[in-house]
Design a protein around this motif. Sequence first.
Motif, PDB file in Angstrom:
ATOM      1  N   ILE A 206      95.338  53.857 165.255  1.00 26.04           N
ATOM      2  CA  ILE A 206      94.076  53.495 164.594  1.00 26.04           C
ATOM      3  C   ILE A 206      93.985  54.142 163.214  1.00 26.04           C
ATOM      4  O   ILE A 206      93.901  53.458 162.201  1.00 26.04           O
ATOM      5  CB  ILE A 206      92.855  53.912 165.454  1.00 26.04           C
ATOM      6  N   THR A 207      94.027  55.483 163.181  1.00 30.62           N
ATOM      7  CA  THR A 207      93.773  56.190 161.920  1.00 30.62           C
ATOM      8  C   THR A 207      94.815  55.871 160.853  1.00 30.62           C
ATOM      9  O   THR A 207      94.476  55.420 159.753  1.00 30.62           O
ATOM     10  CB  THR A 207      93.741  57.708 162.162  1.00 30.62           C
ATOM     11  N   ILE A 208      96.083  56.098 161.162  1.00 30.82           N
ATOM     12  CA  ILE A 208      97.131  55.910 160.154  1.00 30.82           C
ATOM     13  C   ILE A 208      97.244  54.450 159.709  1.00 30.82           C
ATOM     14  O   ILE A 208      97.306  54.185 158.500  1.00 30.82           O
ATOM     15  CB  ILE A 208      98.474  56.458 160.668  1.00 30.82           C
ATOM     16  N   PRO A 209      97.263  53.458 160.618  1.00 30.20           N
ATOM     17  CA  PRO A 209      97.319  52.063 160.143  1.00 30.20           C
ATOM     18  C   PRO A 209      96.145  51.655 159.261  1.00 30.20           C
ATOM     19  O   PRO A 209      96.313  50.879 158.312  1.00 30.20           O
ATOM     20  CB  PRO A 209      97.334  51.247 161.445  1.00 30.20           C
ATOM     21  N   LEU A 210      94.942  52.185 159.552  1.00 29.07           N
ATOM     22  CA  LEU A 210      93.771  51.815 158.767  1.00 29.07           C
ATOM     23  C   LEU A 210      93.663  52.605 157.465  1.00 29.07           C
ATOM     24  O   LEU A 210      92.751  52.365 156.671  1.00 29.07           O
ATOM     25  CB  LEU A 210      92.496  52.001 159.595  1.00 29.07           C
ATOM     26  N   LEU A 211      94.591  53.532 157.244  1.00 24.27           N
ATOM     27  CA  LEU A 211      94.590  54.319 156.004  1.00 24.27           C
ATOM     28  C   LEU A 211      95.610  53.792 154.997  1.00 24.27           C
ATOM     29  O   LEU A 211      95.949  54.499 154.050  1.00 24.27           O
ATOM     30  CB  LEU A 211      94.908  55.787 156.307  1.00 24.27           C
ATOM     31  N   GLN A 212      96.075  52.579 155.178  1.00 20.87           N
ATOM     32  CA  GLN A 212      97.144  52.069 154.322  1.00 20.87           C
ATOM     33  C   GLN A 212      96.785  52.108 152.843  1.00 20.87           C
ATOM     34  O   GLN A 212      97.597  52.529 152.007  1.00 20.87           O
ATOM     35  CB  GLN A 212      97.483  50.629 154.715  1.00 20.87           C
ATOM     36  N   ASP A 213      95.580  51.657 152.498  1.00 16.64           N
ATOM     37  CA  ASP A 213      95.201  51.622 151.084  1.00 16.64           C
ATOM     38  C   ASP A 213      95.119  53.029 150.495  1.00 16.64           C
ATOM     39  O   ASP A 213      95.566  53.266 149.371  1.00 16.64           O
ATOM     40  CB  ASP A 213      93.851  50.908 150.923  1.00 16.64           C
ATOM     41  N   VAL A 214      94.553  53.962 151.251  1.00 17.72           N
ATOM     42  CA  VAL A 214      94.453  55.344 150.769  1.00 17.72           C
ATOM     43  C   VAL A 214      95.838  55.962 150.667  1.00 17.72           C
ATOM     44  O   VAL A 214      96.149  56.670 149.695  1.00 17.72           O
ATOM     45  CB  VAL A 214      93.553  56.178 151.699  1.00 17.72           C
ATOM     46  N   MET A 215      96.679  55.685 151.644  1.00 18.53           N
ATOM     47  CA  MET A 215      98.041  56.238 151.625  1.00 18.53           C
ATOM     48  C   MET A 215      98.840  55.691 150.450  1.00 18.53           C
ATOM     49  O   MET A 215      99.649  56.408 149.858  1.00 18.53           O
ATOM     50  CB  MET A 215      98.735  55.931 152.949  1.00 18.53           C
ATOM     51  N   LYS A 216      98.616  54.425 150.102  1.00 18.03           N
ATOM     52  CA  LYS A 216      99.288  53.874 148.927  1.00 18.03           C
ATOM     53  C   LYS A 216      98.862  54.613 147.669  1.00 18.03           C
ATOM     54  O   LYS A 216      99.694  54.971 146.828  1.00 18.03           O
ATOM     55  CB  LYS A 216      98.982  52.385 148.783  1.00 18.03           C
ATOM     56  N   TYR A 217      97.559  54.864 147.539  1.00 17.00           N
ATOM     57  CA  TYR A 217      97.054  55.583 146.367  1.00 17.00           C
ATOM     58  C   TYR A 217      97.645  56.992 146.306  1.00 17.00           C
ATOM     59  O   TYR A 217      98.098  57.446 145.247  1.00 17.00           O
ATOM     60  CB  TYR A 217      95.529  55.647 146.417  1.00 17.00           C
TER      61      TYR A 217
END
Length: 294
Positions: A206-217
């Motif tokens: 849940i957490t890591i997959p939904l953080l894709q945009d933040v992780m890209k930044y």
Amino acid sequence: MNKYFSTKTSIAVFAAPALLLFTVFCVYPLLPQLWMSLHNHNGFQSLGFVGLDNYLSVMKTSSFWVSHKNTYLIVAISVLIGLPLSMVFALFIDVQTPRLRRFFKSAAMFPAILSVIVVSQIWVAFYEPNWGLFNAILRSIGLDGLTRSWLTNEKTVMISIGLTFLWQYIGLNAILLYTGIKTIPKNYYEAALIDGANAFQVSTRITIPLLQDVMKYVLILSSLGSMAFYAHVRVMTAGGPGDLSRTVIYQMYYTAFDTSQFGKGTAIAVIFILQCLVISFLIQRFVAREKVEF
């Protein structure tokens, strides 16, 4: 209304101010530097047009390739080690009580707000071979054979500087990721807990997959920030021993200001800019291509 805003003309009208500002403040200042890189320049005047000779000349030197190897080593440390640790730290902060959460958030940001000079001098003291912290710890536990002159040994100097950089900014990345975690709706977690998911499953599914945009930044910030790595090297080793700890930015500075070869220095700068653009494009192209919507 939606039909009007979807036309190419309306898109161009709304994008024009931002495009104009980008051109004036980002693209235009690069043009004189590009022109300088094609000349034999001493910083005050052109001594003649040399075309691509500056580029060919700098790429024939061993220092150019050493600086690139060092730069990409720092990028690897920042991305492959720093980002996973930042994610773990962000998840750790998220499960704390409000009081401990405030403490850890403050502790995470503290190194990032310190001056690079202060941080570098602290770690120079840690690495000092005679009375530094790391060698003292090794001696205290009977591992005298592992003591090193960390900042003058060609095998350890870049890793030592890289750990300093990692320590300073790992907390900042953790706070950015933690901020992203707090934007995820709680009903996702409530549904997962009802289904019997444990903390590891909640984090990975849940957490890591939904953080894709933040992780890209954060990935772009970490990669390009590591590419521009300079101040720590300047303070801790001044590029030494020899040229073994120079990065691309340090090599550019050394070539332009220490040897007064501004044409070659700007040639290195142009190559550096192109590399940053390629890295940014690759991240934008291949990382988190689908926008996550809650």
